[in-house]
Scaffold this motif. Structure first.
Motif, PDB file in Angstrom:
ATOM      1  N   ALA A   6       0.832  -1.208   0.000  1.00 40.36           N
ATOM      2  CA  ALA A   6       0.000   0.000   0.000  1.00 40.36           C
ATOM      3  C   ALA A   6       0.860   1.249   0.000  1.00 40.36           C
ATOM      4  O   ALA A   6       0.597   2.202  -0.723  1.00 40.36           O
ATOM      5  N   LEU A   7       1.896   1.253   0.821  1.00 41.50           N
ATOM      6  CA  LEU A   7       2.751   2.437   0.905  1.00 41.50           C
ATOM      7  C   LEU A   7       3.528   2.663  -0.376  1.00 41.50           C
ATOM      8  O   LEU A   7       3.669   3.801  -0.835  1.00 41.50           O
ATOM      9  N   SER A   8       4.062   1.594  -0.956  1.00 37.95           N
ATOM     10  CA  SER A   8       4.829   1.777  -2.189  1.00 37.95           C
ATOM     11  C   SER A   8       3.938   2.295  -3.300  1.00 37.95           C
ATOM     12  O   SER A   8       4.369   3.061  -4.158  1.00 37.95           O
ATOM     13  N   ASP A   9       2.669   1.930  -3.274  1.00 39.65           N
ATOM     14  CA  ASP A   9       1.745   2.393  -4.295  1.00 39.65           C
ATOM     15  C   ASP A   9       1.304   3.839  -4.077  1.00 39.65           C
ATOM     16  O   ASP A   9       0.597   4.410  -4.906  1.00 39.65           O
ATOM     17  N   LEU A  10       1.724   4.438  -2.947  1.00 41.31           N
ATOM     18  CA  LEU A  10       1.377   5.835  -2.728  1.00 41.31           C
ATOM     19  C   LEU A  10       2.108   6.746  -3.706  1.00 41.31           C
ATOM     20  O   LEU A  10       1.693   7.877  -3.934  1.00 41.31           O
ATOM     21  N   VAL A  11       3.200   6.277  -4.245  1.00 42.56           N
ATOM     22  CA  VAL A  11       3.984   7.111  -5.162  1.00 42.56           C
ATOM     23  C   VAL A  11       3.306   7.090  -6.528  1.00 42.56           C
ATOM     24  O   VAL A  11       3.691   6.342  -7.411  1.00 42.56           O
ATOM     25  N   ILE A  12       2.255   7.900  -6.681  1.00 40.64           N
ATOM     26  CA  ILE A  12       1.450   7.850  -7.898  1.00 40.64           C
ATOM     27  C   ILE A  12       1.748   8.999  -8.835  1.00 40.64           C
ATOM     28  O   ILE A  12       1.229   9.043  -9.944  1.00 40.64           O
ATOM     29  N   TYR A  13       2.548   9.946  -8.413  1.00 37.15           N
ATOM     30  CA  TYR A  13       2.811  11.103  -9.273  1.00 37.15           C
ATOM     31  C   TYR A  13       4.152  11.001  -9.974  1.00 37.15           C
ATOM     32  O   TYR A  13       4.259  11.215 -11.168  1.00 37.15           O
ATOM     33  N   THR A  14       5.170  10.728  -9.226  1.00 36.65           N
ATOM     34  CA  THR A  14       6.495  10.686  -9.831  1.00 36.65           C
ATOM     35  C   THR A  14       7.399   9.786  -9.018  1.00 36.65           C
ATOM     36  O   THR A  14       7.339   9.760  -7.797  1.00 36.65           O
ATOM     37  N   LYS A  15       8.219   9.043  -9.703  1.00 38.10           N
ATOM     38  CA  LYS A  15       9.138   8.103  -9.070  1.00 38.10           C
ATOM     39  C   LYS A  15      10.554   8.648  -9.189  1.00 38.10           C
ATOM     40  O   LYS A  15      10.975   9.082 -10.254  1.00 38.10           O
ATOM     41  N   ALA A  16      11.292   8.635  -8.091  1.00 35.71           N
ATOM     42  CA  ALA A  16      12.657   9.161  -8.104  1.00 35.71           C
ATOM     43  C   ALA A  16      13.609   8.161  -8.743  1.00 35.71           C
ATOM     44  O   ALA A  16      13.594   6.975  -8.419  1.00 35.71           O
ATOM     45  N   GLU A  17      14.414   8.638  -9.658  1.00 41.70           N
ATOM     46  CA  GLU A  17      15.435   7.829 -10.308  1.00 41.70           C
ATOM     47  C   GLU A  17      16.748   8.596 -10.341  1.00 41.70           C
ATOM     48  O   GLU A  17      16.757   9.810 -10.529  1.00 41.70           O
ATOM     49  N   GLU A  56       9.156   9.599 -14.153  1.00 37.40           N
ATOM     50  CA  GLU A  56      10.357   9.485 -13.325  1.00 37.40           C
ATOM     51  C   GLU A  56      11.054  10.838 -13.233  1.00 37.40           C
ATOM     52  O   GLU A  56      11.218  11.533 -14.243  1.00 37.40           O
ATOM     53  N   SER A  57      11.432  11.205 -12.025  1.00 32.62           N
ATOM     54  CA  SER A  57      12.121  12.469 -11.794  1.00 32.62           C
ATOM     55  C   SER A  57      13.506  12.181 -11.233  1.00 32.62           C
ATOM     56  O   SER A  57      13.786  11.087 -10.752  1.00 32.62           O
ATOM     57  N   SER A  58      14.364  13.189 -11.289  1.00 30.81           N
ATOM     58  CA  SER A  58      15.719  13.010 -10.763  1.00 30.81           C
ATOM     59  C   SER A  58      16.153  14.248 -10.008  1.00 30.81           C
ATOM     60  O   SER A  58      15.696  15.363 -10.277  1.00 30.81           O
ATOM     61  N   SER A  59      17.031  14.037  -9.028  1.00 27.65           N
ATOM     62  CA  SER A  59      17.605  15.124  -8.240  1.00 27.65           C
ATOM     63  C   SER A  59      19.083  15.252  -8.585  1.00 27.65           C
ATOM     64  O   SER A  59      19.800  14.253  -8.635  1.00 27.65           O
ATOM     65  N   ILE A  60      19.524  16.475  -8.821  1.00 26.20           N
ATOM     66  CA  ILE A  60      20.908  16.737  -9.199  1.00 26.20           C
ATOM     67  C   ILE A  60      21.480  17.784  -8.262  1.00 26.20           C
ATOM     68  O   ILE A  60      20.853  18.829  -8.035  1.00 26.20           O
ATOM     69  N   GLY A  61      22.647  17.518  -7.693  1.00 27.35           N
ATOM     70  CA  GLY A  61      23.298  18.483  -6.816  1.00 27.35           C
ATOM     71  C   GLY A  61      23.706  19.730  -7.576  1.00 27.35           C
ATOM     72  O   GLY A  61      23.964  19.680  -8.782  1.00 27.35           O
TER      73      GLY A  61
END
Length: 479
Positions: free
Chosen positions: A217-228, A244-249
């Motif tokens: 249930a919790l893993s399925d909460l990520v319904i908008y964007t998945k971090a990669e 899929e979204s990404s974070s860059i320093g």
């Protein structure tokens, strides 16, 4: 100004009945009118949500905070609910929650592997639920490291690693208890098939309610964007999914900006990209967010607890569109065939010539070196935008007068990319030994500036209003 508008202004602001009946305005009435909100430099239309709010998330700039729970430094300082409250009050729509194992399987929030204090996860959820939609109705995006790794931890029941299933159950229960039946919940059940959804209505796109196995249930909460993890622009073109979204320093992002600016722009037309401060900013200092807005990065995450130029730009930019925390990016940053490169002058440019006559000041804040209004005052006009547009000009110094200084100086700016430009008015007191002292500032988007005779309100370094301190200016541009 037509007769109808003039009549309405006289009726509203003229205090002397005899003058009002004569359809005239006294000096007192004029002062009242010029001091009203109607004469502020910020356009009234920009104080409401006026932009198209039905685009996918990657088409917007989103007001974003870094390590939202911290209110001081990154290593030793306290974690505090005030971090979330103050960020939400400032219009932040992307919060960060770092979830870790706590005692008795109760999850806690803190900066992992540091000596910062801890918050209970459930109290963080309570604070967000209470303050997220007091003034704003648009979605909150939550970056949660535990939830972001749940798909990898479904089968690790009993493990003691970050993100274990027992803790996931506590997280789910905290959400269940706090937001039971709330309209703030957004789920895949009422958003079928929408991994990145439009933001046309309110909601919290993190938590949903479905009676299934807790970890699932919790893993399925990520319904908008998945971090990669970001690897390269080429890898993203070939393999990255739209959700899929990404974070860059900031350091890596700055290198990419210098070497591959156009590729970076093309990347952000397709994928949500978050920029965050480098690890060496242990004092919670901030970088200049403008350079990353210039290439279309949706989430430029700042330490909201640290005042200064970066937060002035952040607050000024997100005044627009009703302070909703979402700004529709210019067309040239949404078109996946765009030729835009912030480091090069646009080939088909339609520059704006902005003229500002800085006339006078009213009751400017006193200098710390003087208890009276005897400061030697000057005003700096700073333009932020693409590199070719960045410039600043300043007035002469008015000696020993911060109460009613008069400059009456005119400044002209040629702006190649006005859609990305911000104007910052900075009032300083001249110092001969220790340098100039900051007295107040105001920042706003260039295209949100009202034309004509206008009042510029001033704010302190901490972002507090310094009313009645203000500048009196005349603004003109053609677009």
């Amino acid at each position: 100004m037509n007769h109808t508008i003039a009549f309405e202004i006289i009726q509203k602001y003229e205090p002397i009945e005899e003058v009002k009946r004569a359809h005239q305005m006294s000096f007192e009435g004029f002062i009242r009118y010029m001091g009203s909100s109607e004469c502020l430099i910020f356009k009234p239309d920009c104080r409401r949500v006026y932009q198209d709010m039905t685009h996918p998330l990657n088409d917007y700039f989103i007001s974003s905070s870094h390590n939202t729970y911290l209110i001081s430094d990154q290593l030793l300082g306290p974690s505090d609910l005030w971090g979330y409250v103050s960020a939400l009050v400032k219009g932040c729509r992307c919060l960060e929650i770092d979830c870790w194992d706590g005692s008795q399987n109760e999850p806690v929030v803190y900066h992992g592997y540091t000596l910062t204090s801890k918050l209970l996860f459930k109290t963080v959820i309570q604070a967000i639920h209470k303050y997220a939609f007091l003034a704003l109705k648009f979605k909150i995006l939550v970056k949660n490291k535990k939830i972001g790794t749940l798909k990898e931890t479904r089968e690790r029941k009993g493990s003691n690693k970050h993100g274990q299933v027992e803790e996931c159950e506590e997280i789910y229960q905290a959400v269940e208890d706090e937001i039971e039946g709330s309209e703030a919940l957004v789920s895949s059940e009422n958003n079928p098939g929408k991994e990145i959804e439009t933001i046309s209505r309110g909601g919290l796109p993190l938590f949903k309610k479905r009676k299934v196995k807790v970890a699932l249930a919790l893993s399925d909460l990520v319904i908008y964007t998945k971090a990669e993890k970001f690897r390269s622009f080429q890898h993203s073109r070939l393999y990255q999914q739209f959700n899929e979204s990404s974070s860059i320093g900031e350091s890596e992002a700055r290198k990419l900006l210098k070497l591959k600016a156009h590729e970076f722009v093309l990347h952000t037309t397709r994928f949500i990209t978050r920029i965050y401060p480098k690890a060496t900013r242990t004092d919670s200092s901030n970088f200049n967010p403008q350079e990353f807005w210039n290439i279309g990065c949706q989430m430029v995450a700042l330490n909201f607890q640290t005042p200064g130029l970066p937060m002035d730009l952040q607050n000024g930019k997100f005044l627009d569109n009703g302070s909703s925390g979402y700004l529709l990016k210019p067309q040239f940053l949404r078109d996946n065939k765009t030729q835009f490169n912030p480091n090069k002058p646009p080939k088909q440019s339609d520059p704006v010539t902005l003229t500002i006559r800085l006339i006078s000041g009213t009751q400017l804040p006193p200098s710390s070196h003087s208890s009276s209004n005897k400061a030697d005052t000057l005003v700096i006009l700073e333009l932020f935008g693409v590199p070719n547009d960045q410039t600043k000009q300043q007035t002469r110094v008015i000696k020993r007068n911060a109460f009613s200084p008069r400059w009456n100086e005119t400044f002209t700016f040629i702006i190649q990319v006005p859609e990305l430009a911000l104007m910052r008015f900075v009032v300083e007191s001249q110092g001969l030994i220790a340098g100039n002292e900051f007295l107040g500032q105001y920042t706003l988007p260039v295209l949100s500036m009202n034309k004509g005779y206008r009042r510029v309100p001033l704010f302190s370094k901490l972002g507090e209003s310094l009313e009645p301190a203000s500048l009196f200016v005349y603004v003109w541009y053609i677009r």
